[in-house]
Design a protein around this motif. Structure first.
Motif, PDB file in Angstrom:
ATOM      1  N   VAL A   1      -9.345  14.430 -37.488  1.00 16.81           N
ATOM      2  CA  VAL A   1      -9.412  15.482 -38.505  1.00 16.81           C
ATOM      3  C   VAL A   1      -9.951  14.874 -39.792  1.00 16.81           C
ATOM      4  N   THR A   2     -11.018  15.467 -40.297  1.00 19.04           N
ATOM      5  CA  THR A   2     -11.653  14.974 -41.515  1.00 19.04           C
ATOM      6  C   THR A   2     -11.747  16.102 -42.535  1.00 19.04           C
ATOM      7  N   MET A   3     -11.260  15.842 -43.724  1.00 19.13           N
ATOM      8  CA  MET A   3     -11.354  16.788 -44.833  1.00 19.13           C
ATOM      9  C   MET A   3     -12.481  16.327 -45.741  1.00 19.13           C
ATOM     10  N   VAL A   4     -13.429  17.202 -46.025  1.00 15.44           N
ATOM     11  CA  VAL A   4     -14.602  16.826 -46.818  1.00 15.44           C
ATOM     12  C   VAL A   4     -14.675  17.711 -48.057  1.00 15.44           C
ATOM     13  N   TYR A   5     -14.833  17.074 -49.206  1.00 20.91           N
ATOM     14  CA  TYR A   5     -14.855  17.795 -50.482  1.00 20.91           C
ATOM     15  C   TYR A   5     -16.093  17.385 -51.264  1.00 20.91           C
ATOM     16  N   ARG A   6     -16.701  18.338 -51.916  1.00 20.50           N
ATOM     17  CA  ARG A   6     -18.011  18.096 -52.549  1.00 20.50           C
ATOM     18  C   ARG A   6     -17.939  17.364 -53.888  1.00 20.50           C
ATOM     19  N   ARG A   7     -16.759  17.267 -54.464  1.00 20.17           N
ATOM     20  CA  ARG A   7     -16.618  16.565 -55.741  1.00 20.17           C
ATOM     21  C   ARG A   7     -15.797  15.288 -55.561  1.00 20.17           C
ATOM     22  N   GLY A   8     -15.464  14.641 -56.688  1.00 13.31           N
ATOM     23  CA  GLY A   8     -14.701  13.405 -56.640  1.00 13.31           C
ATOM     24  C   GLY A   8     -13.202  13.650 -56.582  1.00 13.31           C
ATOM     25  N   ARG A   9     -12.441  12.588 -56.418  1.00 10.90           N
ATOM     26  CA  ARG A   9     -10.988  12.706 -56.282  1.00 10.90           C
ATOM     27  C   ARG A   9     -10.352  13.326 -57.520  1.00 10.90           C
TER      28      ARG A   9
ATOM     29  N   GLN B   1      -8.484  11.975 -42.448  1.00 10.64           N
ATOM     30  CA  GLN B   1      -9.438  11.222 -43.263  1.00 10.64           C
ATOM     31  C   GLN B   1     -10.003  12.144 -44.335  1.00 10.64           C
ATOM     32  N   ILE B   2     -10.104  11.655 -45.572  1.00  9.75           N
ATOM     33  CA  ILE B   2     -10.657  12.452 -46.668  1.00  9.75           C
ATOM     34  C   ILE B   2     -11.953  11.812 -47.138  1.00  9.75           C
ATOM     35  N   ILE B   3     -13.040  12.582 -47.090  1.00 11.34           N
ATOM     36  CA  ILE B   3     -14.344  12.130 -47.568  1.00 11.34           C
ATOM     37  C   ILE B   3     -14.688  12.932 -48.813  1.00 11.34           C
ATOM     38  N   LEU B   4     -15.033  12.225 -49.888  1.00 12.24           N
ATOM     39  CA  LEU B   4     -15.335  12.868 -51.163  1.00 12.24           C
ATOM     40  C   LEU B   4     -16.827  12.838 -51.446  1.00 12.24           C
ATOM     41  N   ASN B   5     -17.228  13.695 -52.391  1.00 10.90           N
ATOM     42  CA  ASN B   5     -18.623  13.753 -52.843  1.00 10.90           C
ATOM     43  C   ASN B   5     -19.592  13.985 -51.692  1.00 10.90           C
ATOM     44  N   ALA B   6     -19.310  14.995 -50.891  1.00 12.23           N
ATOM     45  CA  ALA B   6     -20.203  15.350 -49.791  1.00 12.23           C
ATOM     46  C   ALA B   6     -20.141  16.855 -49.559  1.00 12.23           C
ATOM     47  N   GLN B   7     -21.288  17.438 -49.257  1.00  7.98           N
ATOM     48  CA  GLN B   7     -21.397  18.887 -49.086  1.00  7.98           C
ATOM     49  C   GLN B   7     -22.144  19.201 -47.796  1.00  7.98           C
ATOM     50  N   PRO B   8     -21.664  20.189 -47.006  1.00  6.38           N
ATOM     51  CA  PRO B   8     -22.354  20.514 -45.754  1.00  6.38           C
ATOM     52  C   PRO B   8     -23.737  21.116 -46.016  1.00  6.38           C
ATOM     53  N   VAL B   9     -24.697  20.692 -45.222  1.00  7.00           N
ATOM     54  CA  VAL B   9     -26.054  21.248 -45.336  1.00  7.00           C
ATOM     55  C   VAL B   9     -26.506  21.892 -44.033  1.00  7.00           C
ATOM     56  N   ALA B  10     -25.794  21.625 -42.917  1.00  7.23           N
ATOM     57  CA  ALA B  10     -26.160  22.257 -41.649  1.00  7.23           C
ATOM     58  C   ALA B  10     -25.001  22.175 -40.663  1.00  7.23           C
ATOM     59  N   PHE B  11     -24.770  23.283 -39.974  1.00 14.36           N
ATOM     60  CA  PHE B  11     -23.821  23.318 -38.856  1.00 14.36           C
ATOM     61  C   PHE B  11     -24.645  23.268 -37.575  1.00 14.36           C
TER      62      PHE B  11
ATOM     63  N   ASP C   1     -24.002  13.952 -56.136  1.00 13.83           N
ATOM     64  CA  ASP C   1     -23.827  13.303 -57.431  1.00 13.83           C
ATOM     65  C   ASP C   1     -23.303  14.356 -58.394  1.00 13.83           C
ATOM     66  N   ASN C   2     -22.230  14.048 -59.102  1.00 16.02           N
ATOM     67  CA  ASN C   2     -21.658  15.012 -60.035  1.00 16.02           C
ATOM     68  C   ASN C   2     -22.287  14.864 -61.407  1.00 16.02           C
ATOM     69  N   GLY C   3     -22.894  15.941 -61.870  1.00 18.37           N
ATOM     70  CA  GLY C   3     -23.503  15.959 -63.191  1.00 18.37           C
ATOM     71  C   GLY C   3     -22.933  17.089 -64.024  1.00 18.37           C
TER      72      GLY C   3
ATOM     73  N   GLY D   1     -22.644  20.399 -62.316  1.00 12.23           N
ATOM     74  CA  GLY D   1     -21.934  20.440 -61.054  1.00 12.23           C
ATOM     75  C   GLY D   1     -22.549  19.493 -60.039  1.00 12.23           C
ATOM     76  N   PRO D   2     -22.058  19.505 -58.807  1.00 15.31           N
ATOM     77  CA  PRO D   2     -22.561  18.589 -57.775  1.00 15.31           C
ATOM     78  C   PRO D   2     -24.030  18.827 -57.454  1.00 15.31           C
ATOM     79  N   ARG D   3     -24.791  17.739 -57.314  1.00 14.28           N
ATOM     80  CA  ARG D   3     -26.198  17.809 -56.909  1.00 14.28           C
ATOM     81  C   ARG D   3     -26.353  17.065 -55.594  1.00 14.28           C
ATOM     82  N   LEU D   4     -27.082  17.663 -54.658  1.00 14.20           N
ATOM     83  CA  LEU D   4     -27.281  17.042 -53.357  1.00 14.20           C
ATOM     84  C   LEU D   4     -28.213  15.843 -53.472  1.00 14.20           C
TER      85      LEU D   4
END
Length: 451
Positions: free
Chosen positions: A303-311, A330-340, A355-357, A360-363
């Motif tokens: 099980v992996t939890m993925v969040y688009r921003r930082g902790r 498992q927790i992965i930060l700073n990542a955003q889905p782009v395709a299923f 990258d957080n600017g 907001g988050p930039r891919l």
């Protein structure tokens, strides 16, 4: 590990029954009388009580702990319930580690707070086990109030109004009252059907009727309610689920975490709930954590939890993050889905690092792919079906003071109202305070106070 646990795809029965029972047992077993006495002895009974200040319902924490210390848990419960009628549920689900317990001066003195949440549960459970509603109704006023939404805010408002002698009708789209407490909280936090038990206990006050299957904007309208009731309190929550708008999002076994949690909460036997072998949860809040942990408890291998921003932006508390990690999430930060990825059924998810600017988050151009036979989206909810005559902003109902909306005679509170923090305890406070203001408005007290 069972053969079922190694089976790919979304299937039920990955574990043996004994493991399910253990996994979904009470997260924090309740105190007995001796444990409560020992915990209560640690309280300094601070005069300025930072713990009370940190509580959204402003429970007099030193008072109820002193009552427990003196061997009077029932009066301790009354101290709690006078400010928070859902104090039993809040003792189980409140993030006390970031509220009252974080403010406890024992943190500085010893590095560990007084266990306020556990003490609150001990007192409320002791009184509620007697099956008696401790509050009585005032003389009937003849006033009728409609409460739309049977979650924490609606129930809190309805109970306080009933105590004042008003008659209350609660309308809710679902079959059972309770709202988030019944449908949206992890099963291991509220075992033994506690949400239903608490609602039944609360309704013993009398003067409250529940009308199921009534949804505002569908088979219920504000015009109808305004013509029949003296005041209206909207506690409709956030029923809409945000979409990712990502390629392949409609594939089979890509679903919403709130629906997953609700299905689990309503299941008579958790072993009947299907779960994937490789589960990906998208989001960084409490719903994401609850979905991720419960996926593991149901037998998911990865099980992996993925969040688009930082902790630092995670809305889930540090305690909840650590709880997830302790269960193997498992927790992965700073990542955003782009395709299923996959044909008709999800097989994997491709993410791009972010990258957080300032905007907001930039891919970024750097990507990775996670295997997934089930994806649960927990990216937030939105208001669903708000009447256009009520002012909204940022996707919520605008309120002033104790829940007054832009429409005369209509109040709002809980998750649907602007300014809240999406906590059960805050919703309870909203409902309580709105009830006080509704009563003052109906009895003329508000007008006299303004003179």
């Amino acid at each position: 590990m069972t053969n079922s646990q190694r089976t790919p795809g979304v299937v039920a029965g990955r574990l043996d029954q004994a493991t399910y029972n253990s996994n979904f047992d009470d997260l924090h077993p309740p105190f007995d009388a001796h444990e409560a006495a020992v915990a209560a002895d640690r309280c300094y009974f601070c005069f300025d009580a930072p713990c009370t200040t940190a509580c959204p319902t402003e429970i007099d924490v030193p008072m109820f702990i002193r009552q427990i210390q003196s061997g009077d848990p029932d009066n301790a419960a009354l101290t709690i319930f006078s400010r928070n009628i859902l104090g039993g549920m809040c003792a189980r689900v409140c993030p006390t580690e970031t509220l009252c317990e974080e403010a406890c001066v024992r943190n500085a003195a010893e590095g560990a707070p007084v266990e306020i949440g556990q003490l609150q549960r001990y007192a409320t459970d002791h009184l509620m086990a007697q099956g008696v509603q401790p509050f009585g109704r005032a003389a009937a006023t003849g006033r009728r109030i409609a409460v739309v939404g049977a979650g924490p805010a609606g129930l809190s408002c309805a109970h306080r109004l009933a105590v004042m002698g008003h008659d209350v009708a609660i309308f809710d789209a679902r079959d059972k009252p309770g709202g988030l407490n019944e449908y949206g909280i992890a099963s291991y936090k509220t075992t033994n059907d506690y949400a239903s038990f608490e609602v039944d206990w609360l309704m013993k006050i009398g003067g409250i009727t529940f009308h199921q299957g009534r949804k505002l904007g569908e088979n219920l309208s504000l015009d109808e309610l305004q013509g029949e009731y003296d005041a209206i309190f909207l506690a409709i929550g956030l029923a809409g689920v945000n979409a990712l708008r990502t390629e392949g999002e409609s594939k089979a076994n890509v679903g919403n975490a709130v629906d997953f949690i609700a299905g689990l909460r309503q299941a008579a036997d958790v072993s009947t709930i299907p779960v994937g072998r490789d589960v990906v949860v998208i989001g960084g809040g409490m719903t994401a954590v609850d979905a991720a942990i419960q996926s593991r408890l149901l037998g998911a291998e990865n099980v992996t939890m993925v969040y688009r921003r930082g902790r630092e932006n995670l809305s889930a508390s540090t305690y909840e993050q650590e709880l997830a990690a302790s269960k193997g999430v498992q927790i992965i930060l700073n990542a955003q889905p782009v395709a299923f990825n996959g044909d008709a059924v999800i097989e994997s998810v491709t993410f791009a690092y972010t990258d957080n600017g300032p905007g907001g988050p930039r891919l970024s151009d750097e990507t990775f792919t996670l295997r997934a036979d089930q994806v649960l989206k927990a990216i937030g909810q939105s208001l669903d079906g708000v009447p256009g005559v009520i002012e909204t902003a940022d996707g919520k109902i605008v309120v002033h003071g104790p829940g007054r909306t832009s429409l005369r005679g209509v109040w709002a509170g809980g998750d649907c109202a602007a300014g809240g923090n999406d906590l059960t305890v805050t919703a309870v406070a909203n409902g309580r305070d709105a009830a006080e203001d509704i009563n003052a408005s109906l009895t003329g007290q508000a007008a006299r106070a303004a003179e």
